[in-house]
Design a protein around this motif. Structure first.
Motif, PDB file in Angstrom:
ATOM      1  N   LEU A  36       0.803  -1.221   0.000  1.00  0.00           N
ATOM      2  CA  LEU A  36       0.000   0.000   0.000  1.00  0.00           C
ATOM      3  C   LEU A  36       0.837   1.273   0.000  1.00  0.00           C
ATOM      4  O   LEU A  36       0.307   2.348  -0.299  1.00  0.00           O
ATOM      5  CB  LEU A  36      -0.934   0.004   1.212  1.00  0.00           C
ATOM      6  CG  LEU A  36      -1.906  -1.177   1.314  1.00  0.00           C
ATOM      7  CD1 LEU A  36      -2.691  -1.100   2.605  1.00  0.00           C
ATOM      8  CD2 LEU A  36      -2.830  -1.223   0.104  1.00  0.00           C
ATOM      9  N   ASP A  37       2.116   1.177   0.360  1.00  0.00           N
ATOM     10  CA  ASP A  37       2.992   2.345   0.468  1.00  0.00           C
ATOM     11  C   ASP A  37       4.262   2.150  -0.342  1.00  0.00           C
ATOM     12  O   ASP A  37       4.613   1.047  -0.743  1.00  0.00           O
ATOM     13  CB  ASP A  37       3.429   2.573   1.923  1.00  0.00           C
ATOM     14  CG  ASP A  37       2.328   3.114   2.799  1.00  0.00           C
ATOM     15  OD1 ASP A  37       1.384   3.713   2.277  1.00  0.00           O
ATOM     16  OD2 ASP A  37       2.428   2.934   4.026  1.00  0.00           O
ATOM     17  N   GLY A  38       4.986   3.238  -0.496  1.00  0.00           N
ATOM     18  CA  GLY A  38       6.340   3.188  -1.047  1.00  0.00           C
ATOM     19  C   GLY A  38       6.387   2.923  -2.539  1.00  0.00           C
ATOM     20  O   GLY A  38       5.392   3.025  -3.254  1.00  0.00           O
ATOM     21  N   ALA A  39       7.568   2.547  -3.003  1.00  0.00           N
ATOM     22  CA  ALA A  39       7.809   2.327  -4.428  1.00  0.00           C
ATOM     23  C   ALA A  39       7.017   1.152  -4.979  1.00  0.00           C
ATOM     24  O   ALA A  39       6.776   1.077  -6.181  1.00  0.00           O
ATOM     25  CB  ALA A  39       9.300   2.101  -4.665  1.00  0.00           C
ATOM     26  N   MET A  40       6.606   0.232  -4.116  1.00  0.00           N
ATOM     27  CA  MET A  40       5.867  -0.946  -4.576  1.00  0.00           C
ATOM     28  C   MET A  40       4.362  -0.832  -4.364  1.00  0.00           C
ATOM     29  O   MET A  40       3.639  -1.813  -4.479  1.00  0.00           O
ATOM     30  CB  MET A  40       6.398  -2.194  -3.868  1.00  0.00           C
ATOM     31  CG  MET A  40       7.798  -2.552  -4.275  1.00  0.00           C
ATOM     32  SD  MET A  40       8.372  -4.054  -3.510  1.00  0.00           S
ATOM     33  CE  MET A  40       8.765  -3.448  -1.871  1.00  0.00           C
ATOM     34  N   ALA A  41       3.867   0.355  -4.058  1.00  0.00           N
ATOM     35  CA  ALA A  41       2.429   0.555  -3.834  1.00  0.00           C
ATOM     36  C   ALA A  41       1.632   0.029  -5.020  1.00  0.00           C
ATOM     37  O   ALA A  41       1.934   0.331  -6.172  1.00  0.00           O
ATOM     38  CB  ALA A  41       2.128   2.026  -3.599  1.00  0.00           C
ATOM     39  N   ALA A  63      12.338  -4.409  -4.631  1.00  0.00           N
ATOM     40  CA  ALA A  63      13.154  -3.504  -3.815  1.00  0.00           C
ATOM     41  C   ALA A  63      12.998  -3.912  -2.354  1.00  0.00           C
ATOM     42  O   ALA A  63      12.084  -4.658  -2.005  1.00  0.00           O
ATOM     43  CB  ALA A  63      12.697  -2.054  -4.011  1.00  0.00           C
ATOM     44  N   ALA A  64      13.890  -3.440  -1.521  1.00  0.00           N
ATOM     45  CA  ALA A  64      13.784  -3.719  -0.082  1.00  0.00           C
ATOM     46  C   ALA A  64      12.552  -3.002   0.478  1.00  0.00           C
ATOM     47  O   ALA A  64      12.201  -1.910   0.032  1.00  0.00           O
ATOM     48  CB  ALA A  64      15.040  -3.251   0.638  1.00  0.00           C
TER      49      ALA A  64
END
Length: 112
Positions: A36-41, A63-64
């Motif tokens: 739901l958050d970050g670069a992988m949302a 990504a981490a």
């Protein structure tokens, strides 16, 4: 499918570490994790196994995962009539055919 938000403690490779262990880990196998958050949302990953706070995914994380990242856990379904009836209370909408005999019974013919 029942789902709930969780917070990640981190993650990389095919492992996502949660801050708190889910109480119904067995029901999550075969389900999904949606970031739901970050670069992988918006990305979804399949859940292969859950052990304590460690969730094993079907694909590599690109990504981490930073601590505090929000994700949503979605319960899995093993496509059995009993699961649909008992866990999801949805027997009337079950799309499978739990009472049809095996394929061998469907292709039998009378031998003259």
């Amino acid at each position: 499918m029942p789902s709930r938000p969780v917070l990640a403690a981190g993650g990389s490779g095919v492992e996502l570490q949660l801050q708190v262990a889910p109480t119904d880990a067995a029901n999550l196998v075969g389900g999904r994790v949606r970031m739901l958050d970050g670069a992988m949302a918006g990305l979804d990953f399949g859940i292969v196994d859950v052990s304590g706070t460690l969730v094993q995914l079907d694909l590599l994380l690109p990504a981490a995962v930073a601590p505090g990242t929000r994700a949503r856990l979605i319960e899995g379904c093993d496509k059995r009539f009993a699961t649909c009836r008992d866990r999801f209370a949805n027997a009337e909408a079950f799309d499978g055919e739990p009472h049809v005999p095996g394929a061998d019974a469907l292709v039998r013919y009378v031998d003259p």
